[in-house]
Design an enzyme around this catalytic site. Structure first.
Site, PDB file in Angstrom:
ATOM      1  N   ARG A  89     -26.973  16.374   4.634  1.00  0.00           N
ATOM      2  CA  ARG A  89     -25.793  17.229   4.598  1.00  0.00           C
ATOM      3  C   ARG A  89     -25.817  18.111   3.359  1.00  0.00           C
ATOM      4  O   ARG A  89     -26.390  17.757   2.332  1.00  0.00           O
ATOM      5  CB  ARG A  89     -24.508  16.383   4.604  1.00  0.00           C
ATOM      6  CG  ARG A  89     -24.330  15.575   5.881  1.00  0.00           C
ATOM      7  CD  ARG A  89     -22.995  14.861   5.866  1.00  0.00           C
ATOM      8  NE  ARG A  89     -21.897  15.778   6.040  1.00  0.00           N
ATOM      9  CZ  ARG A  89     -21.244  15.943   7.193  1.00  0.00           C
ATOM     10  NH1 ARG A  89     -21.547  15.234   8.253  1.00  0.00           N
ATOM     11  NH2 ARG A  89     -20.270  16.814   7.280  1.00  0.00           N
TER      12      ARG A  89
ATOM     13  N   GLU B 268     -28.839  18.312  22.496  1.00  0.00           N
ATOM     14  CA  GLU B 268     -28.272  16.966  22.390  1.00  0.00           C
ATOM     15  C   GLU B 268     -26.818  17.085  22.822  1.00  0.00           C
ATOM     16  O   GLU B 268     -26.019  17.776  22.173  1.00  0.00           O
ATOM     17  CB  GLU B 268     -28.358  16.420  20.963  1.00  0.00           C
ATOM     18  CG  GLU B 268     -27.752  15.014  20.881  1.00  0.00           C
ATOM     19  CD  GLU B 268     -27.749  14.437  19.466  1.00  0.00           C
ATOM     20  OE1 GLU B 268     -28.641  14.790  18.658  1.00  0.00           O
ATOM     21  OE2 GLU B 268     -26.839  13.646  19.171  1.00  0.00           O
TER      22      GLU B 268
ATOM     23  N   ARG C  71     -23.934  13.685   0.808  1.00  0.00           N
ATOM     24  CA  ARG C  71     -23.046  12.523   0.624  1.00  0.00           C
ATOM     25  C   ARG C  71     -23.725  11.184   0.922  1.00  0.00           C
ATOM     26  O   ARG C  71     -23.312  10.160   0.433  1.00  0.00           O
ATOM     27  CB  ARG C  71     -21.784  12.660   1.459  1.00  0.00           C
ATOM     28  CG  ARG C  71     -22.028  12.545   2.951  1.00  0.00           C
ATOM     29  CD  ARG C  71     -20.730  12.429   3.710  1.00  0.00           C
ATOM     30  NE  ARG C  71     -19.988  13.668   3.726  1.00  0.00           N
ATOM     31  CZ  ARG C  71     -19.138  14.003   4.690  1.00  0.00           C
ATOM     32  NH1 ARG C  71     -18.932  13.172   5.698  1.00  0.00           N
ATOM     33  NH2 ARG C  71     -18.492  15.134   4.678  1.00  0.00           N
TER      34      ARG C  71
ATOM     35  N   THR D 140     -19.825  14.453  12.126  1.00  0.00           N
ATOM     36  CA  THR D 140     -19.882  15.703  12.882  1.00  0.00           C
ATOM     37  C   THR D 140     -18.803  15.669  13.961  1.00  0.00           C
ATOM     38  O   THR D 140     -18.739  14.749  14.756  1.00  0.00           O
ATOM     39  CB  THR D 140     -21.279  15.852  13.534  1.00  0.00           C
ATOM     40  OG1 THR D 140     -22.262  15.521  12.563  1.00  0.00           O
ATOM     41  CG2 THR D 140     -21.499  17.257  14.026  1.00  0.00           C
TER      42      THR D 140
ATOM     43  N   ASN E 101     -30.189   6.649  13.986  1.00  0.00           N
ATOM     44  CA  ASN E 101     -29.718   7.399  12.825  1.00  0.00           C
ATOM     45  C   ASN E 101     -29.404   6.389  11.699  1.00  0.00           C
ATOM     46  O   ASN E 101     -28.577   5.493  11.881  1.00  0.00           O
ATOM     47  CB  ASN E 101     -28.455   8.181  13.219  1.00  0.00           C
ATOM     48  CG  ASN E 101     -27.895   8.979  12.057  1.00  0.00           C
ATOM     49  OD1 ASN E 101     -27.743   8.459  10.951  1.00  0.00           O
ATOM     50  ND2 ASN E 101     -27.565  10.233  12.290  1.00  0.00           N
TER      51      ASN E 101
ATOM     52  N   HIS F  61     -23.569  10.439  19.744  1.00  0.00           N
ATOM     53  CA  HIS F  61     -22.307  10.422  19.008  1.00  0.00           C
ATOM     54  C   HIS F  61     -21.333   9.431  19.614  1.00  0.00           C
ATOM     55  O   HIS F  61     -20.952   9.565  20.769  1.00  0.00           O
ATOM     56  CB  HIS F  61     -21.643  11.796  18.902  1.00  0.00           C
ATOM     57  CG  HIS F  61     -20.960  11.952  17.569  1.00  0.00           C
ATOM     58  ND1 HIS F  61     -19.761  11.345  17.288  1.00  0.00           N
ATOM     59  CD2 HIS F  61     -21.340  12.574  16.446  1.00  0.00           C
ATOM     60  CE1 HIS F  61     -19.436  11.619  16.045  1.00  0.00           C
ATOM     61  NE2 HIS F  61     -20.383  12.351  15.503  1.00  0.00           N
TER      62      HIS F  61
ATOM     63  N   GLU G 290     -31.405  16.089  11.191  1.00  0.00           N
ATOM     64  CA  GLU G 290     -30.179  16.810  11.559  1.00  0.00           C
ATOM     65  C   GLU G 290     -29.794  17.694  10.402  1.00  0.00           C
ATOM     66  O   GLU G 290     -29.808  17.247   9.240  1.00  0.00           O
ATOM     67  CB  GLU G 290     -29.033  15.808  11.775  1.00  0.00           C
ATOM     68  CG  GLU G 290     -28.917  15.278  13.157  1.00  0.00           C
ATOM     69  CD  GLU G 290     -27.728  14.341  13.258  1.00  0.00           C
ATOM     70  OE1 GLU G 290     -26.733  14.518  12.541  1.00  0.00           O
ATOM     71  OE2 GLU G 290     -27.827  13.408  14.052  1.00  0.00           O
TER      72      GLU G 290
ATOM     73  N   HIS H 153     -26.102   5.731   7.584  1.00  0.00           N
ATOM     74  CA  HIS H 153     -25.109   4.827   7.000  1.00  0.00           C
ATOM     75  C   HIS H 153     -25.705   3.697   6.168  1.00  0.00           C
ATOM     76  O   HIS H 153     -24.968   2.990   5.484  1.00  0.00           O
ATOM     77  CB  HIS H 153     -24.130   4.352   8.069  1.00  0.00           C
ATOM     78  CG  HIS H 153     -23.322   5.505   8.600  1.00  0.00           C
ATOM     79  ND1 HIS H 153     -22.682   6.401   7.766  1.00  0.00           N
ATOM     80  CD2 HIS H 153     -23.108   5.956   9.851  1.00  0.00           C
ATOM     81  CE1 HIS H 153     -22.088   7.330   8.496  1.00  0.00           C
ATOM     82  NE2 HIS H 153     -22.335   7.084   9.763  1.00  0.00           N
TER      83      HIS H 153
ATOM     84  N   HIS I  62     -29.437  12.827   8.615  1.00  0.00           N
ATOM     85  CA  HIS I  62     -28.709  14.091   8.468  1.00  0.00           C
ATOM     86  C   HIS I  62     -28.635  14.406   6.975  1.00  0.00           C
ATOM     87  O   HIS I  62     -27.949  13.700   6.225  1.00  0.00           O
ATOM     88  CB  HIS I  62     -27.304  13.924   9.063  1.00  0.00           C
ATOM     89  CG  HIS I  62     -26.485  15.175   9.065  1.00  0.00           C
ATOM     90  ND1 HIS I  62     -25.232  15.229   9.643  1.00  0.00           N
ATOM     91  CD2 HIS I  62     -26.721  16.418   8.577  1.00  0.00           C
ATOM     92  CE1 HIS I  62     -24.740  16.451   9.497  1.00  0.00           C
ATOM     93  NE2 HIS I  62     -25.614  17.196   8.839  1.00  0.00           N
TER      94      HIS I  62
HETATM   95  N1  PXP Z   1     -25.868  12.943  16.967  1.00  0.00           N
HETATM   96  C1  PXP Z   1     -25.393  13.777  16.023  1.00  0.00           C
HETATM   97  C2  PXP Z   1     -25.672  15.221  16.151  1.00  0.00           C
HETATM   98  C3  PXP Z   1     -24.683  13.276  14.919  1.00  0.00           C
HETATM   99  O1  PXP Z   1     -24.213  14.122  13.983  1.00  0.00           O
HETATM  100  C4  PXP Z   1     -24.471  11.900  14.804  1.00  0.00           C
HETATM  101  C5  PXP Z   1     -23.742  11.343  13.629  1.00  0.00           C
HETATM  102  O2  PXP Z   1     -24.446  11.560  12.476  1.00  0.00           O
HETATM  103  C6  PXP Z   1     -25.008  11.064  15.811  1.00  0.00           C
HETATM  104  C7  PXP Z   1     -25.668  11.613  16.887  1.00  0.00           C
HETATM  105  C8  PXP Z   1     -24.858   9.586  15.747  1.00  0.00           C
HETATM  106  O3  PXP Z   1     -23.536   9.248  15.960  1.00  0.00           O
HETATM  107  P1  PXP Z   1     -23.040   7.778  15.716  1.00  0.00           P
HETATM  108  O4  PXP Z   1     -23.240   7.464  14.273  1.00  0.00           O
HETATM  109  O5  PXP Z   1     -21.621   7.815  16.142  1.00  0.00           O
HETATM  110  O6  PXP Z   1     -23.906   6.884  16.598  1.00  0.00           O
END
Ligand code: PXP
Length: 239
Positions: A45, A151, A49, A101, A7, A191, A70, A10, A43
């Protein structure tokens, strides 16, 4: 062993912190793919953001592994998914004020809304995954309304403050994964996973993909994105 999906939200968070045009998540995606990850996750959103519509459009064009979008189960996002055609969408709950999330979808309460999105996505041959807590009723409901995958939310496992709670939460993830497979669902997890807690999740036999963002981008600040991705791949045994 599961596949690593990274992901890259960031990277965009850092860009938006100063309102610049860098660092560009599009460049990040190329580095992540070349380091061996099996896919890219973003994602989009509702409040835009971090990831913007522009990022999604370009990433759809350049990502050659797999693009997982996402999104919230809203008419706006369904329309965007239908237009851009990511390989896969992961439906997540979304609250404006949250830092990230915060929990899984309530598939039982929101069944009608989610089913609508699943049907629309299937028309475009987009695979649908539902982000759910490791709870039996949620997994069963996901299967009942026609999701392809779940997931499993690993946040409670990752945030556990004592070994006892961690063990209990890990067991929930293991059981949810087994149930998902039994019901014919693809099983992913994510997550809060980082370099020191990912192994226990990676060795769960049903795990197909791990979705990891924050820890990889954070490590990249010190060791570079290529190395941060390779180290995670090594840890989860995705070769
Ligand atoms: N899975 C989902 C559904 C998420 O919303 C996120 C965060 O955007 C992640 C995985 C990834 O989480 P992390 O950034 O804590 O690795």
């Amino acid at each position: 062993m599961p596949e690593l999906m990274v992901n890259i939200d960031h990277v965009a968070t850092l860009r938006e912190a100063r309102g610049t045009h860098y660092p560009d998540p599009v460049y990040a995606a190329g580095i992540v793919e070349m380091a061996g990850a099996k896919g890219i996750i973003i994602h989009l959103r509702e409040d835009r953001r971090h990831i913007k519509d522009r990022d999604l459009a370009i990433l759809r064009d350049v990502v050659k592994t797999k693009l997982n979008l996402e999104m919230a189960a809203t008419p706006e996002m369904t329309k965007i998914a239908g237009r851009t055609k990511p390989d896969m969408v992961t439906l997540v709950p979304e609250k404006r004020q949250e830092l990230t999330t915060e929990g899984g979808l309530d598939v039982i309460r929101s069944a009608a809304k989610i089913e609508k999105v699943i049907k629309a996505a299937k028309k475009h041959a987009i695979t649908v995954s539902l982000f759910v807590d490791p709870e039996e009723p949620q997994i069963k409901a996901s299967s009942n309304i026609g999701a392809d995958m779940v997931e499993i939310h690993t946040g409670a496992y990752a945030d556990a403050r004592t070994p006892r709670i961690r063990e209990r939460e890990l067991k929930k993830v293991i059981q949810a994964a087994a149930l998902g497979r039994q019901l014919g669902l693809g099983v992913n997890a994510g997550h809060g996973l980082h370099y020191h807690n990912v192994r226990e999740i990676a060795v769960i036999p049903e795990m197909h993909e791990l979705s990891i963002g924050h820890s990889i981008i954070a490590r990249a600040v010190f060791v570079g994105l290529d190395r941060a991705v390779r180290e995670m791949i090594e840890l989860i045994g995705d070769r």
